[in-house]
Design an enzyme around this catalytic site. Structure first.
Site, PDB file in Angstrom:
ATOM      1  N   GLU A   1      -0.481   1.158  -5.446  1.00 40.86           N
ATOM      2  CA  GLU A   1      -0.487  -0.459  -4.709  1.00 40.86           C
ATOM      3  C   GLU A   1      -0.056  -1.735  -6.030  1.00 40.86           C
ATOM      4  OE1 GLU A   1      -3.464  -0.451  -1.692  1.00 40.86           O
ATOM      5  OE2 GLU A   1      -3.979   1.951  -1.676  1.00 40.86           O
TER       6      GLU A   1
ATOM      7  N   HIS B   1       1.396  -0.958  -0.262  1.00 41.70           N
ATOM      8  CA  HIS B   1      -0.096   0.552   0.491  1.00 41.70           C
ATOM      9  C   HIS B   1       1.024   1.145   0.020  1.00 41.70           C
ATOM     10  CE1 HIS B   1      -2.624   3.191   1.459  1.00 41.70           C
ATOM     11  NE2 HIS B   1      -4.212   1.784   1.853  1.00 41.70           N
TER      12      HIS B   1
HETATM   13  O1  BG6 Z   1      -6.815   3.707   6.431  1.00 36.99           O
HETATM   14  P1  BG6 Z   1      -6.234   2.806   5.609  1.00 36.99           P
HETATM   15  O2  BG6 Z   1      -6.884   0.904   6.515  1.00 36.99           O
HETATM   16  O3  BG6 Z   1      -4.944   2.891   5.883  1.00 36.99           O
HETATM   17  O4  BG6 Z   1      -6.910   2.549   4.376  1.00 36.99           O
HETATM   18  C1  BG6 Z   1      -6.636   3.913   3.234  1.00 36.99           C
HETATM   19  C2  BG6 Z   1      -7.411   3.351   1.315  1.00 36.99           C
HETATM   20  O5  BG6 Z   1      -6.407   2.225   1.766  1.00 36.99           O
HETATM   21  C3  BG6 Z   1      -7.198   1.865   0.320  1.00 36.99           C
HETATM   22  O6  BG6 Z   1      -6.499   0.647  -0.417  1.00 36.99           O
HETATM   23  C4  BG6 Z   1      -7.954   1.787   0.406  1.00 36.99           C
HETATM   24  O7  BG6 Z   1      -8.740   1.095  -1.180  1.00 36.99           O
HETATM   25  C5  BG6 Z   1      -9.605   2.080   0.804  1.00 36.99           C
HETATM   26  O8  BG6 Z   1     -10.276   2.681   0.704  1.00 36.99           O
HETATM   27  C6  BG6 Z   1      -8.531   2.988   2.173  1.00 36.99           C
HETATM   28  O9  BG6 Z   1      -9.547   4.004   3.243  1.00 36.99           O
END
Ligand code: BG6
Length: 304
Positions: A274, A171
């Site tokens: 990602e 991510h």
């Molecule tokens: O706030 P988090 O859990 O780190 O996630 C952030 C975002 O990550 C993304 O990969 C998702 O598609 C989103 O829906 C999400 O809000």
């Protein structure tokens, strides 16, 4: 921690410092061409900063939620064994368990071309809470390769005798000068699920610009995507292997304001691109099977 690893890290120009992130240690690497930081909590590559350049990775000023499963927004969080919400238990944390536990430093060294190699691992058997949350035994390893480029390879092994259902992502929070001016190319013509529009399936028309208010899971995406940043005067090429989905995320102003784990203006300074296997690309990891997911970032300056 194993003293031989600490000596090997020292020989590389690295050290382990106590950090304020969940009081967990952080590896700090000072090399002639770059500095890097890796948090053992979550196994995050936090920062990769070549000399004279802006960091390639974004770090939120906000310390994030302080509960066990509080989110933190920086670097390269690992989402595994599920991406997004858990399929049938809403009490489970978003994006799996890997980013909420302490990883072990297991290897330090160099690749044959001189790139720094850092290997971290997370084994379910070492964490009773993971064993409660994920029925199958597993081991994850991240191989970070840092040099002219920066890459993270996630290797996941199912050590149990049952198949595991996996969705996953690296991510990556890419640091940009201004999300209103940044542009992503390479996804033109790809279908995507628009999570900000109730999961509607759409087709990408042209480049993505601005990089604002995006929560998209692209399918049939090419393995290479380019992020153009006229403010930091650079283009980043993001290459994935083992990934059938590409996720692009920027919360935008309204959502950023609602979140207590992100500062209000920070959405301007990052876009996540990602490497993932999500939605219809969720797969079964067979007993004894090992799969890898890799993302590599390269960066070129844009001339005036
Ligand atoms: O706030 P988090 O859990 O780190 O996630 C952030 C975002 O990550 C993304 O990969 C998702 O598609 C989103 O829906 C999400 O809000």
């Amino acid at each position: 921690m194993n003293s031989q690893l600490i000596e090997e890290l020292d020989a590389l120009g690295g050290e382990i410092l106590p950090a304020n992130l969940r009081d967990c240690d952080e590896i700090v690497l000072n090399q002639p061409g770059f500095t890097a930081r890796i948090a053992l909590w979550g196994g995050h590559l936090v920062s990769f900063k070549p000399s004279g350049q802006e960091d390639w990775l974004f770090q939120s000023e906000n310390p994030g939620g302080q509960s066990r499963f509080g989110r933190r927004h920086f670097g390269v969080p690992v989402c595994w064994p599920w991406f997004g919400a858990h399929s049938d238990d809403e009490d489970m944390p978003a994006h799996g368990v890997a980013r909420y536990f302490r990883w072990q430093l297991t290897e330090v060294g160099r690749f044959s071309n001189g790139d720094v190699k850092i290997v971290l691992s997370l084994a379910s058997k070492d964490h009773p809470l993971i064993e409660e949350m994920v029925p199958q035994a597993f081991e994850l390893r991240q191989i970070m390769r840092l040099g002219e480029t920066c890459s993270v390879q996630l290797a996941a092994a199912n050590l149990s005798d049952e198949p595991m259902m996996i969705s996953e992502a690296l991510h990556t929070y890419l640091h940009i000068g201004d999300n209103a001016k940044a542009r992503i190319t390479g996804l033109e013509g790809c279908p995507y699920v628009d999570k900000f529009d109730g999961g509607a399936v759409k087709l990408q028309q042209g480049a993505i610009m601005p990089c604002d208010t995006l929560d998209r899971v692209y399918d049939q995406a090419p393995q290479q995507v380019t992020l153009h940043d006229p403010v930091f005067k650079r283009t980043m090429t993001i290459t994935s292997e083992g990934s059938q989905s590409t996720v692009v995320w920027n919360p935008g102003e309204a959502l950023a304001k609602l979140r207590t784990d992100l500062e209000d203006d920070e959405y301007r300074s990052f876009v996540c691109i990602e490497a993932a296997n999500a939605l219809q690309h969720t797969y079964h990891l067979a007993p004894g099977e090992l799969r890898t997911l890799t993302q590599t970032i390269q960066c070129e300056p844009i001339g005036d």
